[in-house]
Structure formats: C-alpha cells, structure tokens
Design a protein around this motif. Sequence first.
Motif, mmCIF file in Angstrom:
data_model
loop_
_atom_site.group_PDB
_atom_site.id
_atom_site.type_symbol
_atom_site.label_atom_id
_atom_site.label_comp_id
_atom_site.label_asym_id
_atom_site.label_seq_id
_atom_site.Cartn_x
_atom_site.Cartn_y
_atom_site.Cartn_z
ATOM 1 N N ARG A 199 0.828 -1.210 0.000
ATOM 2 C CA ARG A 199 0.000 0.000 0.000
ATOM 3 C C ARG A 199 0.863 1.261 0.000
ATOM 4 O O ARG A 199 0.603 2.214 -0.725
ATOM 5 C CB ARG A 199 -0.909 0.012 1.224
ATOM 6 C CG ARG A 199 -2.066 -0.988 1.159
ATOM 7 C CD ARG A 199 -2.903 -0.895 2.436
ATOM 8 N NE ARG A 199 -4.047 -1.778 2.376
ATOM 9 C CZ ARG A 199 -5.204 -1.483 1.793
ATOM 10 N NH1 ARG A 199 -5.346 -0.303 1.206
ATOM 11 N NH2 ARG A 199 -6.204 -2.340 1.783
ATOM 12 N N GLU A 200 1.899 1.254 0.825
ATOM 13 C CA GLU A 200 2.783 2.417 0.905
ATOM 14 C C GLU A 200 3.497 2.664 -0.412
ATOM 15 O O GLU A 200 3.608 3.811 -0.872
ATOM 16 C CB GLU A 200 3.791 2.218 2.041
ATOM 17 C CG GLU A 200 3.155 2.257 3.429
ATOM 18 C CD GLU A 200 4.094 1.725 4.503
ATOM 19 O OE1 GLU A 200 5.260 1.429 4.173
ATOM 20 O OE2 GLU A 200 3.651 1.615 5.665
ATOM 21 N N ALA A 201 3.972 1.592 -1.033
ATOM 22 C CA ALA A 201 4.665 1.733 -2.315
ATOM 23 C C ALA A 201 3.710 2.227 -3.397
ATOM 24 O O ALA A 201 4.080 3.046 -4.249
ATOM 25 C CB ALA A 201 5.280 0.399 -2.714
ATOM 26 N N PHE A 202 2.485 1.744 -3.367
ATOM 27 C CA PHE A 202 1.468 2.173 -4.336
ATOM 28 C C PHE A 202 1.212 3.679 -4.190
ATOM 29 O O PHE A 202 1.208 4.420 -5.184
ATOM 30 C CB PHE A 202 0.183 1.376 -4.102
ATOM 31 C CG PHE A 202 -0.918 1.679 -5.067
ATOM 32 C CD1 PHE A 202 -1.003 1.015 -6.276
ATOM 33 C CD2 PHE A 202 -1.887 2.633 -4.764
ATOM 34 C CE1 PHE A 202 -2.028 1.292 -7.175
ATOM 35 C CE2 PHE A 202 -2.913 2.909 -5.645
ATOM 36 C CZ PHE A 202 -2.987 2.241 -6.864
ATOM 37 N N ARG A 212 2.513 1.647 -13.668
ATOM 38 C CA ARG A 212 3.591 2.137 -12.797
ATOM 39 C C ARG A 212 3.279 1.837 -11.334
ATOM 40 O O ARG A 212 4.112 1.315 -10.597
ATOM 41 C CB ARG A 212 3.772 3.641 -13.000
ATOM 42 C CG ARG A 212 4.834 4.240 -12.067
ATOM 43 C CD ARG A 212 4.837 5.761 -12.094
ATOM 44 N NE ARG A 212 5.276 6.264 -13.401
ATOM 45 C CZ ARG A 212 5.655 7.536 -13.595
ATOM 46 N NH1 ARG A 212 5.638 8.391 -12.588
ATOM 47 N NH2 ARG A 212 6.025 7.942 -14.793
ATOM 48 N N ALA A 213 2.053 2.161 -10.907
ATOM 49 C CA ALA A 213 1.672 1.920 -9.513
ATOM 50 C C ALA A 213 1.650 0.434 -9.199
ATOM 51 O O ALA A 213 2.025 0.015 -8.103
ATOM 52 C CB ALA A 213 0.309 2.545 -9.234
ATOM 53 N N GLY A 214 1.226 -0.363 -10.158
ATOM 54 C CA GLY A 214 1.204 -1.802 -9.955
ATOM 55 C C GLY A 214 2.593 -2.383 -9.781
ATOM 56 O O GLY A 214 2.826 -3.236 -8.907
ATOM 57 N N GLN A 215 3.528 -1.916 -10.603
ATOM 58 C CA GLN A 215 4.914 -2.376 -10.461
ATOM 59 C C GLN A 215 5.456 -2.025 -9.079
ATOM 60 O O GLN A 215 6.086 -2.856 -8.412
ATOM 61 C CB GLN A 215 5.784 -1.752 -11.550
ATOM 62 C CG GLN A 215 5.493 -2.264 -12.949
ATOM 63 C CD GLN A 215 6.390 -1.631 -13.998
ATOM 64 O OE1 GLN A 215 7.580 -1.407 -13.768
ATOM 65 N NE2 GLN A 215 5.833 -1.330 -15.162
ATOM 66 N N ALA A 216 5.213 -0.800 -8.649
ATOM 67 C CA ALA A 216 5.709 -0.353 -7.344
ATOM 68 C C ALA A 216 5.086 -1.172 -6.218
ATOM 69 O O ALA A 216 5.770 -1.606 -5.283
ATOM 70 C CB ALA A 216 5.416 1.131 -7.156
ATOM 71 N N ALA A 217 3.772 -1.389 -6.294
ATOM 72 C CA ALA A 217 3.085 -2.152 -5.259
ATOM 73 C C ALA A 217 3.599 -3.583 -5.198
ATOM 74 O O ALA A 217 3.765 -4.161 -4.112
ATOM 75 C CB ALA A 217 1.586 -2.142 -5.515
ATOM 76 N N ALA A 218 3.866 -4.179 -6.347
ATOM 77 C CA ALA A 218 4.369 -5.552 -6.379
ATOM 78 C C ALA A 218 5.760 -5.647 -5.760
ATOM 79 O O ALA A 218 6.064 -6.599 -5.032
ATOM 80 C CB ALA A 218 4.385 -6.065 -7.812
ATOM 81 N N VAL A 219 6.606 -4.655 -6.032
ATOM 82 C CA VAL A 219 7.922 -4.632 -5.393
ATOM 83 C C VAL A 219 7.767 -4.558 -3.878
ATOM 84 O O VAL A 219 8.434 -5.266 -3.124
ATOM 85 C CB VAL A 219 8.763 -3.453 -5.927
ATOM 86 C CG1 VAL A 219 10.030 -3.272 -5.078
ATOM 87 C CG2 VAL A 219 9.129 -3.680 -7.389
#
Length: 371
Positions: free
Chosen positions: A50-53, A260-267
């Motif tokens: 959530r934070e990364a998203f 972009r947000a999905g990639q960040a959230a997955a990381v």
Amino acid sequence: MTDSSSALTPKPWISGIAPYVPGKSAGADGRPLIKLSANENPLGTGDKAREAFRASLASADALSRYPDPGSVELRETIAAKYGLDPARVICGNGSDELLHLAAGAYAGAGDEILYVRYGFAVYEIAARRVGATPVEADDRDFATDVEALLAAVTERTRVVYLANPNNPTGTLATRDEVARIHAGLPKNVLFVIDQAYAEYLSAAEDDGGLELAKTEPNIFVTRTFSKIHGLAAERIGWGYAAAEVISALHRIRLPFNVTRAGQAAAVGALGDDDFVNASRAHNATWRAWLTQELESLGNHGVRVVPSATNFLLVLFEGDVSAETVYGRLMDAGYIVRWLPGQGIAQALRMTIGTEDETRGLAAAVRAALAG
C-alpha cells in the motif's frame, strides 16, 4: 447491393469461445453480497504494498508518463527473491496475459493444447483464440491423472497447461507427478505450470516447477500477485522460462502492460513476508475449519474436495442441489461460485474469507440444506 458472402465475420474458431465469467459480487437485484466467489485475499493488501502504491502516485507525472515497459525493478526484485535470472523473468497484465502469450507463441490452427479436465477456464479460451484445438485429459476424482494426461499427448500437441494447485478444484499435483509429466512430454511441447496459488503451499508441498524451469528449456512457470499478495485490482503476473521462450513471448507481449503503480506495489509486496505469512496462516486455519464444518454435513450429500488453495470445491450430491444452495446463499447475503459452465453443476467453489465471513458462510450452508 451488398453480397452477403462478403459480410464481415470473425475467424470461425472465435465463435466457439465462451467468454470468461468472473466471480460475481452482487445479487441479481444489484444488492451487494459478501463476496466469496473470486479467491481474493480476505486480509486485503499488506502495508508495504500500500505504501509503495501511494508513493508511486505522488509525483506530478504519475499519470501522464508511461510505465517502465520492461518492469525492470520488479523483475530484478522477483529474481533476487527466488534466485532467478532477471533476464528470464517476464511480467504481464495478470498471469492470464502470460497464459495467452504461451498459446500465441507456440500454437495455432492445426495444433492441440492440452490440459486436465476441470482445469482453469482460461486454457480453453487461450487455445481457441489462436485457432488451436483444446483437448481435455481425464481427471482422477477432480485431481490430475498423470497417465491420462500423457496418454492424451499427440504429435499435434504444442502446449500443456497444468494449474498447480488447480483452480477450480483446489487439488495439488505432487513434485513427483510434475516431474513425471515433464519427463513424458516431447521436447517440442511447452509445459506451462500455472502456480497462481503457490504461495499458499508449505515448503513440503512445493511442486518443484520453478526449479525445473531454471534448467529445462520447455517449462514456463507463471505466478500472480492477485491472490496472497492482495493486488488483484492492479493485475500483475510474472513468469519464468528459458531465454528462448521468454524471447518468443516478448515478441507478442503488449508494451506498457503493467502499470507504474502496480509495479511499485508488487515490489513492496515482495518485501512483506510478514503479510504473506499471516495470510497463509489465516487461510490454513479457516480452510481446515470450514472443511470440517462442511464435511459434518455428509448426511446431506456434501463432499469437500481436498484443497491446497484459498478456496474449497464443495460437491452437493444429495437431495439439495448446488444450484439451490447457491440461490439460498445469495438470499442469506453470500455469493460463491456455481460452476455449470465448467461441467461441475453439482459443485460450488467457496473462497476462504475472514473469520466472521467463514463462520457465517458455514451457518448459511447449513441453513440452506435445511430448507
């Protein structure tokens, strides 16, 4: 005057496709229901994801710029976590896209695509989409029958799909069974091991598919962030195979296929072992509890297929049908998955929910059988 013979028509195999029907979240009257039809994580999404998203959306160009087309950071993070070569990791719009890419790259008209009866519904769609012939191998009481699967291989077989654990049955092929399937396949057949629910398994239950993919040239393993990681809304999948397979898939992969947000959230999700462990533990506890509760209804003809996933396939073989129970559960405020379209009209697939949802579902099933 228009010649009717020149009318616009799709390819003949397209008309044979029954579109995928996702799990419902509301009743026929539009009333919101407790959704236990889509195998989503009842604990939601971990804090790190959530934070990364949120952080990915903070910049001024978060919406105006295309995402990284190669999902480089995500691929490198996946590779580091699982001991893989990042160049051989591919990311997709959910694992569904990757399953379609496998069919598109390796099969076409005149070829056959093979899978086990009661396998994931996308396999037939992927086969028909490219003009290949879908072939179902006999199951063994809803589980994979290795001998039947291998016996169905012909000189026209180009792709074999195995969901492990399987959706919608929840069954698990063992490490030995997976190895036997691979050993029995011709080298020109791509063996796709669909591991959407792999993170729910214990180390002892691991089917060894990812290890095989590290060295074998004709294995493609796919996974998803939609289930245990709680990122279903962002549609992120990944796969691993030999460099030659990945190169072929990239030739037909759509650009910018992961947000972009999905990639960040997955990381972020990959760094949240506490959330994954909590999700696995919750699922194991309440899957066992619900299984016991439903099996106590055996006098009503209820049978539960042993599951290695975050859902149960429940058979209603008594006087009260699955369709009737399905309707009565909706009346009680719960939506599960009835499966006539997959040839299991006597079954309901039930996602493991929160404690309250699971207890409520068990009580609702009991009431539905009582009439």
